[in-house]
Write an enzyme that holds these catalytic residues in place. Structure first.
Site, short mmCIF file in Angstrom:
data_model
loop_
_atom_site.label_atom_id
_atom_site.label_comp_id
_atom_site.label_asym_id
_atom_site.label_seq_id
_atom_site.Cartn_x
_atom_site.Cartn_y
_atom_site.Cartn_z
N LYS A 79 0.84 -1.20 0.00
CA LYS A 79 0.00 0.00 0.00
C LYS A 79 0.87 1.25 0.00
CE LYS A 79 -4.02 1.73 2.68
NZ LYS A 79 -4.92 1.43 3.82
N SER A 154 -9.93 1.51 2.77
CA SER A 154 -9.05 2.33 1.98
C SER A 154 -7.99 1.54 1.19
CB SER A 154 -8.33 3.33 2.88
OG SER A 154 -7.49 2.66 3.80
N SER A 178 -10.06 -1.15 6.84
CA SER A 178 -9.49 -0.90 5.50
C SER A 178 -8.76 -2.07 4.87
CB SER A 178 -8.54 0.29 5.56
OG SER A 178 -9.28 1.47 5.50
N1 GLN Z 1 -13.43 3.23 6.37
C1 GLN Z 1 -12.83 3.62 7.61
C2 GLN Z 1 -12.56 5.09 7.61
O1 GLN Z 1 -12.89 5.73 6.67
C3 GLN Z 1 -11.61 2.79 7.88
C4 GLN Z 1 -10.36 3.34 7.35
C5 GLN Z 1 -9.18 2.49 7.65
O2 GLN Z 1 -9.31 1.39 8.19
N2 GLN Z 1 -8.01 3.00 7.34
O3 GLN Z 1 -12.06 5.61 8.53
#
Ligand code: GLN
Length: 472
Positions: A79, A154, A178
């Site tokens: 990532k 994400s 994410s």
């Molecule tokens: N969807 C969650 C957020 O927007 C999780 C993000 C993540 O795990 N980095 O915060």
């Protein structure tokens, strides 16, 4: 076998048997990325020269009999929030465009120590904030099966890359889901280890008390292999500990295993298709001998509220370093304060600015007690609720996400709808637990993920149970 159909395990076997070389494998994936990824946009950067050098070095070690381990020569994607010395790293943000990492993240060093080949960096929501990979300065990644849909987020780039055979496996990061939610959307396995099992050193921080790096793979076996490489105590992250080995013994027998279905989670919103597929998975676990128990897990909805208070507070603190002075893009104003404001205004996207503002607000005098301190207290209650439920069962089982992959643009105008994506996943981060998403079938051609949650440091058991389900 097509060289790009590999899992980590099968690639390692093919290399060991002399059926292929690391250079041939790496070339095949680079070619695949240059072709298929034009439409998908899973990668935001390819380490083309370095990848070939690493692959050639691995082949040379194999010839000389000096292999670094069983995964030596196997390619992997990472990532875009993990530091690779000398490579650009941006966390999906305009503000870090052109920033070169000064050193390797601990997990990257561990991949190198295992001889793995770094292919490139994958797209993500800016600073890991989002559930669709639409909040990326590079534009969205597409769903591997339907270009009009999102891959989740994400870590959507990593999930898409694995599902579309652009790499055998990838690393993601998980602050509130994410890794698991994009894994569910794309039909792969995604694992968030217990908080503290994997070093966060060299991970661009989103919310430090919630962030954890983890594997995104095609199989549970690959997840265990990769988790074993990246886990461990690290002097550069004082929250890390050495836990029990993340071992994995193949079995199809779940006799004596108690699986809890939390009533509160199952009462939360989800589509009929998701409910049907995950309930079939429950039946499959029962057929393997598991005992299914309905349990109470209070605070499922409160976990979402607590997360969306604590996370922005930590985000606003962590992102204050991106001020146009020390990192990345600078827009000059008439004085220092206006330079800060102009740099942040131009460099940070809408969702990121929204969360920085929310966090700064919740931490300010007069609101700290009402929001931040209160959320910390409820966090303790949530931790206790999980501890209590794990005295009755070995793991909890829920859907990973309330729906299958949604359309691009469907939720970008409605942040709350996007935040509701996280209802099943955020509690795990709030409590620091290990959890995995495993594919459990499709609805109208789109994958559904089942989530298994374990007690803290019980990562191996989560992998074991997920592995038995997968093997059936
Ligand atoms: N969807 C969650 C957020 O927007 C999780 C993000 C993540 O795990 N980095 O915060």
């Amino acid at each position: 076998m097509d060289l790009t159909n590999h899992t980590i395990a099968s690639a390692a076997r093919a290399l060991a048997a002399g059926e292929t070389t690391s250079v041939a494998l790496t070339d095949a994936y680079l070619k695949q990325i240059a072709g298929r990824d034009v439409a998908l946009h899973a990668f935001v950067g390819v380490f083309e020269t370095h990848a070939r050098e690493q692959a050639a070095a691995s082949d040379a070690r194999r010839a000389a009999g000096t292999l670094l381990g069983p995964l030596d020569g196997v390619p992997i994607a990472i990532k875009d929030n993990l530091l690779v010395a000398g490579e650009e790293v941006t966390a999906g943000s305009k503000i870090l465009k052109g920033y070169l990492a000064p050193e390797d993240a601990t997990v990257i060093r561990k991949l190198r120590d295992a001889g793995m080949v770094l292919l490139g960096r994958t797209n993500m929501d800016e600073f890991a904030m989002g559930s669709s990979t639409e909040h990326s300065a590079y534009g969205p990644t597409k769903h591997p099966r339907d270009l009009d849909r999102v891959p989740g987020g994400s870590s959507g780039g990593s999930a898409c890359a694995v599902a579309a055979d652009l790499c055998p496996a990838a690393l993601g990061s998980d602050t509130g889901g994410s890794i698991r939610q994009p894994a569910a959307f794309c039909g792969i396995v995604g694992f968030k280890p217990s908080y503290g099992r994997v070093s966060r050193s060299g991970l661009i921080a989103m919310a430090s008390s919630l962030d954890q790096i983890g594997p995104m793979t095609k199989t549970v076996e690959d997840t265990a292999l990769l988790a074993s490489v990246i886990a461990g105590k690290d002097d550069r992250d004082q929250t890390t500990v050495d836990g029990p080995a993340m071992m994995f013994t193949p079995t199809k027998d779940l006799t004596g295993v108690r699986i809890g279905l939390p009533r509160e989670a199952w009462g939360a919103g989800m589509t009929d298709g998701v409910r049907a597929r995950v309930l079939e998975a429950v039946e499959a676990m029962k057929a393997l001998g598991a005992q299914i128990v309905e349990v109470d897990l209070p605070y499922v909805n409160e976990a979402l509220a607590v997360y969306y208070v604590l996370m922005p507070c930590e985000v606003s603190a962590n992102l204050s370093r991106f001020d146009g002075m020390r990192y990345g893009a600078r827009v000059l104003g008439s004085d220092l304060a206006s330079t800060y404001a102009a740099s942040r205004g131009a460099g940070l996207g809408l969702e990121t600015r929204r969360r920085v503002l929310l966090g700064a607000y919740a931490l300010s005098k007069g609101y700290y007690d009402a929001y931040y301190r209160q959320a910390r207290k409820v966090r303790t209650l949530i931790r206790r609720a999980y501890a209590e439920v794990f005295s009755q069962v070995d793991v909890l089982l829920t859907p990973t996400a309330p729906s299958t992959a949604f359309k691009i643009g469907e939720k970008t105008q409605d942040p709350l709808a996007m935040y509701l994506e996280d209802v099943f996943t955020v509690g795990v981060n709030v409590a620091g637990l290990p959890a995995i998403s495993v594919p459990c079938g499709d609805v109208e051609g789109l994958p559904v993920g089942m989530q298994l949650i374990g007690k803290a440091m019980d990562d191996a058991r989560v992998l074991q149970i997920a592995g038995a389900y997968e093997a059936r």
